[in-house]
Motif scaffolding. Structure first.
Motif, PDB file in Angstrom:
ATOM      1  N   ARG A  72      22.583  86.124  26.413  1.00 21.78           N
ATOM      2  CA  ARG A  72      22.139  85.561  25.129  1.00 21.78           C
ATOM      3  C   ARG A  72      22.460  86.544  23.987  1.00 21.78           C
ATOM      4  O   ARG A  72      22.890  86.152  22.897  1.00 21.78           O
ATOM      5  N   PHE A  73      22.279  87.833  24.298  1.00 21.54           N
ATOM      6  CA  PHE A  73      22.538  88.856  23.291  1.00 21.54           C
ATOM      7  C   PHE A  73      24.032  88.888  22.921  1.00 21.54           C
ATOM      8  O   PHE A  73      24.396  88.923  21.734  1.00 21.54           O
ATOM      9  N   ILE A  74      24.834  88.879  23.983  1.00 18.49           N
ATOM     10  CA  ILE A  74      26.288  88.907  23.769  1.00 18.49           C
ATOM     11  C   ILE A  74      26.745  87.659  23.012  1.00 18.49           C
ATOM     12  O   ILE A  74      27.558  87.718  22.088  1.00 18.49           O
ATOM     13  N   GLU A 109      27.541  85.728  15.638  1.00 15.21           N
ATOM     14  CA  GLU A 109      27.409  86.393  14.336  1.00 15.21           C
ATOM     15  C   GLU A 109      28.750  86.963  13.873  1.00 15.21           C
ATOM     16  O   GLU A 109      29.113  86.870  12.698  1.00 15.21           O
ATOM     17  N   LYS A 110      29.462  87.574  14.855  1.00  7.64           N
ATOM     18  CA  LYS A 110      30.776  88.136  14.528  1.00  7.64           C
ATOM     19  C   LYS A 110      31.759  87.046  14.095  1.00  7.64           C
ATOM     20  O   LYS A 110      32.502  87.194  13.122  1.00  7.64           O
ATOM     21  N   ALA A 111      31.703  85.927  14.854  1.00  3.93           N
ATOM     22  CA  ALA A 111      32.592  84.803  14.521  1.00  3.93           C
ATOM     23  C   ALA A 111      32.261  84.246  13.149  1.00  3.93           C
ATOM     24  O   ALA A 111      33.149  83.863  12.364  1.00  3.93           O
ATOM     25  N   ASN A 112      30.964  84.203  12.844  1.00  2.00           N
ATOM     26  CA  ASN A 112      30.521  83.691  11.540  1.00  2.00           C
ATOM     27  C   ASN A 112      30.988  84.618  10.419  1.00  2.00           C
ATOM     28  O   ASN A 112      31.454  84.166   9.358  1.00  2.00           O
TER      29      ASN A 112
END
Length: 238
Positions: A15-17, A23-26
């Motif tokens: 879930r963390f990954i 978030e990174k993709a966003n």
């Protein structure tokens, strides 16, 4: 640690990954959209600049064309005005030439007063020509219809010249082979013509004094042309 705990930890890590990846993709998506918007804005501004430059170029071309057309119209108007002025001046000269003809025409019809006036004028023209030439012998040409008048004033003209210059009367040979052209007529409008007067030349023909009425009119007209233009149009001749 039992299997349940291991499974739970793995799920938490997943879930963390996943959250971190989302978030990174966003972030990547937002950054890409911002870059796209910036590039789009730059392209739009570049196109706007091109359009403005093209508009300014065409506007300048239109202004230049307007100035050229205005200049051409102005020049055409000036040419028309100058042509009209020249036509008026020419018509004045033609009118003067017609009036001049009356001086020498009347003696042909045996009108005594005019005959006397033209005879006296011929004498003065001969004397003036002799004073210019200052030759002991000269050749004189006149119109055929003026021959008898010229012959009648030759002696008095020679004596008047001799008295003025303090010399012997010159020898004047009247050319009976070649006469000056006749006066203008309806039958010979565009041909050579002469309104009267005389032409004197040295015997060798090297010095010529054209003292016809037409030549005197031309000289007087050229001399008075600036004054004529000034009186007519308020300007001196160019």
């Amino acid at each position: 640690m039992n299997d349940a705990d291991v499974s739970k930890q793995i799920q938490q890590m997943v879930r963390f990954i996943r959250q971190e990846a989302e978030e990174k993709a966003n972030e990547i998506s937002i950054s890409a959209e911002e870059e796209f918007n910036i590039e789009k804005l730059q392209l739009v501004e570049a196109e706007k600049k091109k359009i403005r430059q093209e508009y300014e170029r065409k506007e300048k071309q239109v202004e230049i064309r307007k100035k050229i057309e205005y200049s051409m119209q102005l020049n055409a108007s000036r040419i028309k005005v100058l042509q009209a002025q020249d036509d008026l001046v020419i018509s004045m000269k033609e009118a003067a030439a017609k009036e001049l003809l009356t001086v020498s025409h009347h003696h042909i019809f045996n009108i005594t007063h005019h005959d006397h006036v033209y005879k006296h004028l011929l004498k003065d023209l001969i004397v003036q020509s002799l004073l210019r030439l200052k030759e002991p012998a000269v050749l004189l040409r006149c119109r055929k219809e003026d021959h008898h008048l010229v012959e009648s004033v030759l002696e008095s003209a020679k004596e008047k010249y001799a008295a003025k210059e303090g010399v012997h009367p010159p020898n004047i040979v009247v050319d009976t082979n070649v006469y000056l052209p006749p006066p203008p007529s309806h039958h010979n409008v565009h041909g050579l013509h002469c309104s009267g007067g005389v032409v004197l030349a040295s015997i060798d023909g090297k010095i010529v004094c054209e003292n016809t009425l037409d030549a005197r009119l031309d000289v007087a007209f050229r001399k008075k042309l600036p004054e004529i233009r000034k009186r007519l149009y308020g300007q001196t001749a160019a």
